[in-house]
Design a protein around this motif. Structure first.
Motif, PDB file in Angstrom:
ATOM      1  N   UNK A   1       2.331  -1.084   6.459  1.00  0.00           N
ATOM      2  CA  UNK A   1       2.590   0.028   5.546  1.00  0.00           C
ATOM      3  C   UNK A   1       4.037   0.487   5.623  1.00  0.00           C
ATOM      4  N   UNK A   2       4.566   0.860   4.520  1.00  0.00           N
ATOM      5  CA  UNK A   2       5.901   1.437   4.457  1.00  0.00           C
ATOM      6  C   UNK A   2       5.703   2.929   4.246  1.00  0.00           C
ATOM      7  N   UNK A   3       5.812   3.709   5.296  1.00  0.00           N
ATOM      8  CA  UNK A   3       5.450   5.116   5.209  1.00  0.00           C
ATOM      9  C   UNK A   3       6.611   6.025   4.867  1.00  0.00           C
ATOM     10  N   UNK A   4       7.834   5.540   4.943  1.00  0.00           N
ATOM     11  CA  UNK A   4       8.983   6.412   4.790  1.00  0.00           C
ATOM     12  C   UNK A   4       8.954   7.166   3.456  1.00  0.00           C
ATOM     13  N   UNK A   5       8.692   6.480   2.361  1.00  0.00           N
ATOM     14  CA  UNK A   5       8.667   7.116   1.051  1.00  0.00           C
ATOM     15  C   UNK A   5       7.596   8.180   0.932  1.00  0.00           C
ATOM     16  N   UNK A   6       6.438   7.950   1.519  1.00  0.00           N
ATOM     17  CA  UNK A   6       5.364   8.936   1.481  1.00  0.00           C
ATOM     18  C   UNK A   6       5.730  10.128   2.353  1.00  0.00           C
ATOM     19  N   UNK A   7       6.348   9.868   3.481  1.00  0.00           N
ATOM     20  CA  UNK A   7       6.719  10.923   4.420  1.00  0.00           C
ATOM     21  C   UNK A   7       7.615  11.956   3.752  1.00  0.00           C
ATOM     22  N   UNK A   8       8.511  11.507   2.891  1.00  0.00           N
ATOM     23  CA  UNK A   8       9.451  12.419   2.241  1.00  0.00           C
ATOM     24  C   UNK A   8       8.998  12.857   0.853  1.00  0.00           C
ATOM     25  N   UNK A   9       7.751  12.573   0.484  1.00  0.00           N
ATOM     26  CA  UNK A   9       7.241  13.065  -0.799  1.00  0.00           C
ATOM     27  C   UNK A   9       7.102  14.589  -0.721  1.00  0.00           C
ATOM     28  N   UNK A  10       7.158  15.236  -1.884  1.00  0.00           N
ATOM     29  CA  UNK A  10       7.093  16.696  -1.907  1.00  0.00           C
ATOM     30  C   UNK A  10       5.845  17.250  -1.221  1.00  0.00           C
ATOM     31  N   UNK A  11       4.644  16.706  -1.490  1.00  0.00           N
ATOM     32  CA  UNK A  11       3.455  17.256  -0.816  1.00  0.00           C
ATOM     33  C   UNK A  11       3.540  17.161   0.706  1.00  0.00           C
ATOM     34  N   UNK A  12       4.057  16.062   1.215  1.00  0.00           N
ATOM     35  CA  UNK A  12       4.173  15.907   2.666  1.00  0.00           C
ATOM     36  C   UNK A  12       5.175  16.902   3.252  1.00  0.00           C
ATOM     37  N   UNK A  13       6.288  17.070   2.580  1.00  0.00           N
ATOM     38  CA  UNK A  13       7.308  18.015   3.053  1.00  0.00           C
ATOM     39  C   UNK A  13       6.738  19.435   3.013  1.00  0.00           C
ATOM     40  N   UNK A  14       6.061  19.775   1.928  1.00  0.00           N
ATOM     41  CA  UNK A  14       5.475  21.117   1.804  1.00  0.00           C
ATOM     42  C   UNK A  14       4.449  21.368   2.921  1.00  0.00           C
ATOM     43  N   UNK A  15       3.635  20.388   3.195  1.00  0.00           N
ATOM     44  CA  UNK A  15       2.616  20.544   4.236  1.00  0.00           C
ATOM     45  C   UNK A  15       3.272  20.734   5.608  1.00  0.00           C
ATOM     46  N   UNK A  16       4.276  19.930   5.895  1.00  0.00           N
ATOM     47  CA  UNK A  16       4.925  20.037   7.209  1.00  0.00           C
ATOM     48  C   UNK A  16       5.698  21.339   7.376  1.00  0.00           C
TER      49      UNK A  16
END
Length: 150
Positions: free
Chosen positions: A130-145
């Motif tokens: 899996x390439x997680x970097x792009x998902x990690x910096x998605x808006x929903x992920x950033x908002x959750x963190x």
């Protein structure tokens, strides 16, 4: 330079003697083994009864400083916790839909297949790399963190 190197062997031997003097290591090993067996039985029993082996607590209990002593003891015993209801259901669903749209709009899965050999960090996973970097910096992920509740 002819420096004499300090011989640590006698010190180590003496330290081991001091640490183990008066200790029955076989008995201690037996005690630890019995404890581990009891824990395995407890975990197996909980699993067979479909009970959670890992303690679960609602976020509101943490927020309101209302975590019971028994919950705290269970957390210490297991070494981890599942925190439920950190976000309200609608917020989680909104973020999930937004993330799904993000993945679709960016052809995320096609791109991940093309990059499959580039990232060996997850090389032992059976599904793929899996390439997680792009998902990690998605808006929903950033908002959750960045949410206060996290």
């Amino acid at each position: 330079m002819n420096e004499k190197i300090f011989d640590t062997a006698p010190f180590i031997v003496e330290a081991k003697k001091n640490l183990t003097s008066g200790i029955d290591s076989q008995k201690l090993f037996s005690v630890v083994t019995d404890h581990m067996r009891r824990q395995i039985e407890e975990i197996t029993d909980k699993h067979q009864r479909s009970e959670s082996v890992i303690p679960e607590i609602n976020f509101s209990a943490i927020k309101n400083n209302d975590v019971s002593r028994s919950d705290i003891d269970a957390i210490h015993k297991r070494g981890c916790i599942i925190v439920r209801n950190v976000f309200d259901r609608q917020q989680a669903e909104d973020w999930n839909h937004e993330l799904g749209a993000y993945l679709d709009e960016n052809n995320y899965f096609d791109c991940a297949r093309e990059k499959a050999g580039l990232d060996n960090y997850f090389g032992d996973l059976q599904d793929a790399t899996p390439q997680i970097f792009g998902v990690y910096w998605s808006r929903p992920q950033v908002m959750a963190r960045q949410a206060e509740s996290m």
